[in-house]
Design a protein around this motif. Sequence first.
Motif, PDB file in Angstrom:
ATOM      1  N   LEU A 224      52.501  18.226   4.005  1.00 45.28           N
ATOM      2  CA  LEU A 224      52.015  18.750   2.725  1.00 45.28           C
ATOM      3  C   LEU A 224      51.053  17.751   2.085  1.00 45.28           C
ATOM      4  O   LEU A 224      51.308  17.198   1.014  1.00 45.28           O
ATOM      5  N   VAL A 225      49.924  17.546   2.745  1.00 46.05           N
ATOM      6  CA  VAL A 225      48.937  16.572   2.282  1.00 46.05           C
ATOM      7  C   VAL A 225      47.538  17.185   2.351  1.00 46.05           C
ATOM      8  O   VAL A 225      47.305  18.176   3.043  1.00 46.05           O
ATOM      9  N   GLU A 226      46.592  16.548   1.634  1.00 42.07           N
ATOM     10  CA  GLU A 226      45.245  17.088   1.525  1.00 42.07           C
ATOM     11  C   GLU A 226      44.544  17.195   2.874  1.00 42.07           C
ATOM     12  O   GLU A 226      43.803  18.160   3.129  1.00 42.07           O
ATOM     13  N   THR A 227      44.748  16.217   3.750  1.00 40.40           N
ATOM     14  CA  THR A 227      44.059  16.253   5.043  1.00 40.40           C
ATOM     15  C   THR A 227      44.468  17.474   5.862  1.00 40.40           C
ATOM     16  O   THR A 227      43.649  18.044   6.593  1.00 40.40           O
ATOM     17  N   GLU A 228      45.719  17.880   5.736  1.00 38.81           N
ATOM     18  CA  GLU A 228      46.180  19.076   6.439  1.00 38.81           C
ATOM     19  C   GLU A 228      45.588  20.341   5.815  1.00 38.81           C
ATOM     20  O   GLU A 228      45.247  21.289   6.518  1.00 38.81           O
ATOM     21  N   GLY A 229      45.481  20.348   4.498  1.00 39.83           N
ATOM     22  CA  GLY A 229      44.856  21.486   3.834  1.00 39.83           C
ATOM     23  C   GLY A 229      43.403  21.632   4.246  1.00 39.83           C
ATOM     24  O   GLY A 229      42.907  22.752   4.481  1.00 39.83           O
TER      25      GLY A 229
END
Length: 352
Positions: A224-229
């Motif tokens: 649940l982190v920005e890089t995954e988004g």
Amino acid sequence: MRAVTLKDIARETGFHVSTVSRALDPRARSALTDEVVQKVAAAAERMGYRPNRLAAGLRTKRTRTVGLVIPDITNALFPPIVRGVESVLEPLDYVSIIVNTDSSRDRERSQIGVLLERGVDGIIHAAVERDDPFIGDLERQKVPFVTVNRALDHSAAPAVVNDDAGGIREMMKLLVEQGHREIAHIAGPQRLSTGVERLAAFRAAAEAFGISVPEYYIQRSDLLVETEGRRCAEALLSLNRPPTAILAANDRLALGAFEAIADLGLDCPGDVSVTGFNDNEFLRLIPPGLTTVRVDKLGAGRRAAEVLIGLIDHPETAPDPRTVLPVELVRRGSVAPPRTGALEAQKRPGVA
């Protein structure tokens, strides 16, 4: 200098030692008059009395400590939960010991071990996974525990969670009312109850509103982190027929989608609308302002602490297995109607 004892306060106030002890115990003082409690408290403060927790623990077999396990100390979701927990514990003379797992099972195992070695009276677990292998240790040792924000698949442990289904349904309704039909989902990790339940809610809401969702419109994140988004959004936006809206399972995934949209030279919400889940005040400061679902973080922490104290004080009483807290839709600037002909303009070589 000798430490001040209950006997010293008793001599000073003229009350029996047992009366002084009850007056200084937040959970026992209700049996006394306000005048007695105030007189004892004033004397204790004046004399510099500090309770001996170690001695009290040996006597009561309680340490008046509670372990609080969180998965990511940098995630803005969790500080309000901690505040909610402490707002309940502090008046009852409990303190929390906060440990951070960094979403690592190895760290979770070691940190829970530390809490058990410290003799905590109970644990509030905000980092639990659906099939968490370390919960068995707590159950075998009969340590009271509650999960918050997440839940276990197969356990009698009480959970305090948010209305994920209701929040996703309201967000889907907003997008449909804005005219979106090509709606994608960035799902949370499927090892977490929130990831599974929000994905299931997305599918159910899409069906209820007559929205067809091809499988390639669903991207599952690993963290649940920005890089995954960003990674998931890039995959969605590289499709031959990209979505006009992305409903993300949490705010950090949505912020990563913002990055992907900007990097591709697109506009949010002009080309792609984006929504999140959880909410924090700072999200209104990040252009264009994230439309999201607000969860009651403070209330979740409070309720989890109340349930845990109930388990500690009344282990024979079974609490509600699942407390579901209401959520609220927060509209900001990241959702707009799709542009006329936007899908045709956005077509590019891709998977579908």
